[in-house]
Motif scaffolding. Sequence first.
Motif, PDB file in Angstrom:
ATOM      1  N   GLN A 279     -35.382 -60.356 -24.439  1.00  0.00           N
ATOM      2  CA  GLN A 279     -34.706 -59.694 -23.318  1.00  0.00           C
ATOM      3  C   GLN A 279     -33.803 -58.572 -23.810  1.00  0.00           C
ATOM      4  O   GLN A 279     -33.724 -57.516 -23.191  1.00  0.00           O
ATOM      5  CB  GLN A 279     -33.898 -60.697 -22.501  1.00  0.00           C
ATOM      6  CG  GLN A 279     -34.762 -61.541 -21.594  1.00  0.00           C
ATOM      7  CD  GLN A 279     -33.933 -62.536 -20.793  1.00  0.00           C
ATOM      8  OE1 GLN A 279     -32.808 -62.846 -21.124  1.00  0.00           O
ATOM      9  NE2 GLN A 279     -34.529 -63.048 -19.734  1.00  0.00           N
ATOM     10  N   GLY A 280     -33.107 -58.778 -24.931  1.00  0.00           N
ATOM     11  CA  GLY A 280     -32.276 -57.719 -25.505  1.00  0.00           C
ATOM     12  C   GLY A 280     -33.108 -56.509 -25.898  1.00  0.00           C
ATOM     13  O   GLY A 280     -32.729 -55.360 -25.647  1.00  0.00           O
TER      14      GLY A 280
ATOM     15  N   VAL B 202     -34.250 -54.701 -22.672  1.00  0.00           N
ATOM     16  CA  VAL B 202     -33.185 -53.877 -22.095  1.00  0.00           C
ATOM     17  C   VAL B 202     -33.029 -52.582 -22.890  1.00  0.00           C
ATOM     18  O   VAL B 202     -32.931 -51.490 -22.328  1.00  0.00           O
ATOM     19  CB  VAL B 202     -31.856 -54.657 -22.032  1.00  0.00           C
ATOM     20  CG1 VAL B 202     -30.687 -53.734 -21.711  1.00  0.00           C
ATOM     21  CG2 VAL B 202     -31.942 -55.769 -21.000  1.00  0.00           C
ATOM     22  N   GLU B 203     -33.057 -52.685 -24.210  1.00  0.00           N
ATOM     23  CA  GLU B 203     -32.916 -51.501 -25.060  1.00  0.00           C
ATOM     24  C   GLU B 203     -34.094 -50.537 -24.870  1.00  0.00           C
ATOM     25  O   GLU B 203     -33.907 -49.325 -24.773  1.00  0.00           O
ATOM     26  CB  GLU B 203     -32.802 -51.926 -26.523  1.00  0.00           C
ATOM     27  CG  GLU B 203     -32.420 -50.795 -27.450  1.00  0.00           C
ATOM     28  CD  GLU B 203     -32.241 -51.267 -28.884  1.00  0.00           C
ATOM     29  OE1 GLU B 203     -32.499 -50.454 -29.787  1.00  0.00           O
ATOM     30  OE2 GLU B 203     -31.863 -52.425 -29.101  1.00  0.00           O
TER      31      GLU B 203
ATOM     32  N   THR C 253     -33.987 -48.981 -21.302  1.00  0.00           N
ATOM     33  CA  THR C 253     -32.856 -48.055 -21.253  1.00  0.00           C
ATOM     34  C   THR C 253     -33.221 -46.746 -21.947  1.00  0.00           C
ATOM     35  O   THR C 253     -32.905 -45.665 -21.445  1.00  0.00           O
ATOM     36  CB  THR C 253     -31.609 -48.685 -21.905  1.00  0.00           C
ATOM     37  OG1 THR C 253     -31.254 -49.852 -21.167  1.00  0.00           O
ATOM     38  CG2 THR C 253     -30.447 -47.723 -21.917  1.00  0.00           C
TER      39      THR C 253
ATOM     40  N   SER D 265     -32.153 -48.838 -13.302  1.00  0.00           N
ATOM     41  CA  SER D 265     -31.784 -50.206 -13.651  1.00  0.00           C
ATOM     42  C   SER D 265     -32.954 -50.893 -14.337  1.00  0.00           C
ATOM     43  O   SER D 265     -34.100 -50.493 -14.199  1.00  0.00           O
ATOM     44  CB  SER D 265     -31.369 -51.000 -12.405  1.00  0.00           C
ATOM     45  OG  SER D 265     -32.459 -51.169 -11.545  1.00  0.00           O
TER      46      SER D 265
ATOM     47  N   THR E 120     -31.819 -56.345 -12.172  1.00  0.00           N
ATOM     48  CA  THR E 120     -30.681 -55.601 -12.706  1.00  0.00           C
ATOM     49  C   THR E 120     -30.076 -56.285 -13.935  1.00  0.00           C
ATOM     50  O   THR E 120     -28.911 -56.659 -13.953  1.00  0.00           O
ATOM     51  CB  THR E 120     -29.607 -55.373 -11.616  1.00  0.00           C
ATOM     52  OG1 THR E 120     -30.249 -54.993 -10.403  1.00  0.00           O
ATOM     53  CG2 THR E 120     -28.660 -54.267 -12.016  1.00  0.00           C
ATOM     54  N   LEU E 121     -30.903 -56.461 -14.977  1.00  0.00           N
ATOM     55  CA  LEU E 121     -30.383 -56.953 -16.254  1.00  0.00           C
ATOM     56  C   LEU E 121     -29.373 -55.964 -16.828  1.00  0.00           C
ATOM     57  O   LEU E 121     -28.439 -56.339 -17.522  1.00  0.00           O
ATOM     58  CB  LEU E 121     -31.521 -57.140 -17.261  1.00  0.00           C
ATOM     59  CG  LEU E 121     -32.425 -58.338 -17.073  1.00  0.00           C
ATOM     60  CD1 LEU E 121     -33.571 -58.295 -18.064  1.00  0.00           C
ATOM     61  CD2 LEU E 121     -31.651 -59.621 -17.224  1.00  0.00           C
ATOM     62  N   SER E 122     -29.595 -54.700 -16.533  1.00  0.00           N
ATOM     63  CA  SER E 122     -28.717 -53.646 -17.026  1.00  0.00           C
ATOM     64  C   SER E 122     -28.841 -52.443 -16.096  1.00  0.00           C
ATOM     65  O   SER E 122     -29.893 -52.226 -15.498  1.00  0.00           O
ATOM     66  CB  SER E 122     -29.136 -53.253 -18.450  1.00  0.00           C
ATOM     67  OG  SER E 122     -28.417 -52.131 -18.891  1.00  0.00           O
ATOM     68  N   SER E 123     -27.767 -51.692 -15.975  1.00  0.00           N
ATOM     69  CA  SER E 123     -27.768 -50.434 -15.215  1.00  0.00           C
ATOM     70  C   SER E 123     -27.177 -49.350 -16.105  1.00  0.00           C
ATOM     71  O   SER E 123     -25.970 -49.109 -16.076  1.00  0.00           O
ATOM     72  CB  SER E 123     -26.962 -50.565 -13.926  1.00  0.00           C
ATOM     73  OG  SER E 123     -27.573 -51.457 -13.048  1.00  0.00           O
ATOM     74  N   PRO E 124     -28.013 -48.705 -16.932  1.00  0.00           N
ATOM     75  CA  PRO E 124     -27.488 -47.745 -17.901  1.00  0.00           C
ATOM     76  C   PRO E 124     -26.966 -46.445 -17.277  1.00  0.00           C
ATOM     77  O   PRO E 124     -26.237 -45.716 -17.924  1.00  0.00           O
ATOM     78  CB  PRO E 124     -28.675 -47.472 -18.820  1.00  0.00           C
ATOM     79  CG  PRO E 124     -29.874 -47.827 -18.024  1.00  0.00           C
ATOM     80  CD  PRO E 124     -29.442 -48.904 -17.079  1.00  0.00           C
TER      81      PRO E 124
END
Length: 183
Positions: free
Chosen positions: A101-102, A105-106, A109, A121, A137-141
């Motif tokens: 997952q990390g 996301v990277e 992004t 997102s 929405t794991l991340s919203s860069p």
Amino acid sequence: MERGPPKPSSYLRTEGARHSHERHLVTTEEPRVTVDVANQGHVGASLVVGGVDVTGPQLYSVHPHGSYSRLPFTALGSGQDAALAVLEDRFQPNMTLEAAQGMLVEAITAGILGDLGSGGSVDACVITETGAKLLRTLSSPTKPIERPGQYHFAPGTTAVLSKTVVPLPLELVEETVQTMEVE
């Protein structure tokens, strides 16, 4: 009326389904792909298809022209080049869910920041033997742009007052040719 050679049974099944008012699904064997024949099998998009079957996890990249590839990781879309660069650098077989997952996301992004049409997102769908879970929405860069106020301009208020075209004289200073090493 002259008839051609007999049609294969799969053709007859899909033709019958196409003329019916109901939606029918046709399943092929290698790889196991389900096609909705209401649209005559035409998808018109690039797809990432993943899941788990009796042989383990599967991931396919399916392209609009019909080709597909089974891959350990993939990215499709306008930000795919930046995302694939991260995936190629960080992917390891048998990663933990948290590490994957990390990395996801990277990678996404990188695709978002490298391409203005890639959204804002990171969402994911985790598929295991027990089911699927959508992670929104794991991340919203990117942050939404806050505008200071409303702009109100009446039509015709931004008329062109003058126009000047200045040609730029350009001269070639140096040209080099490099060969690319290919293995």
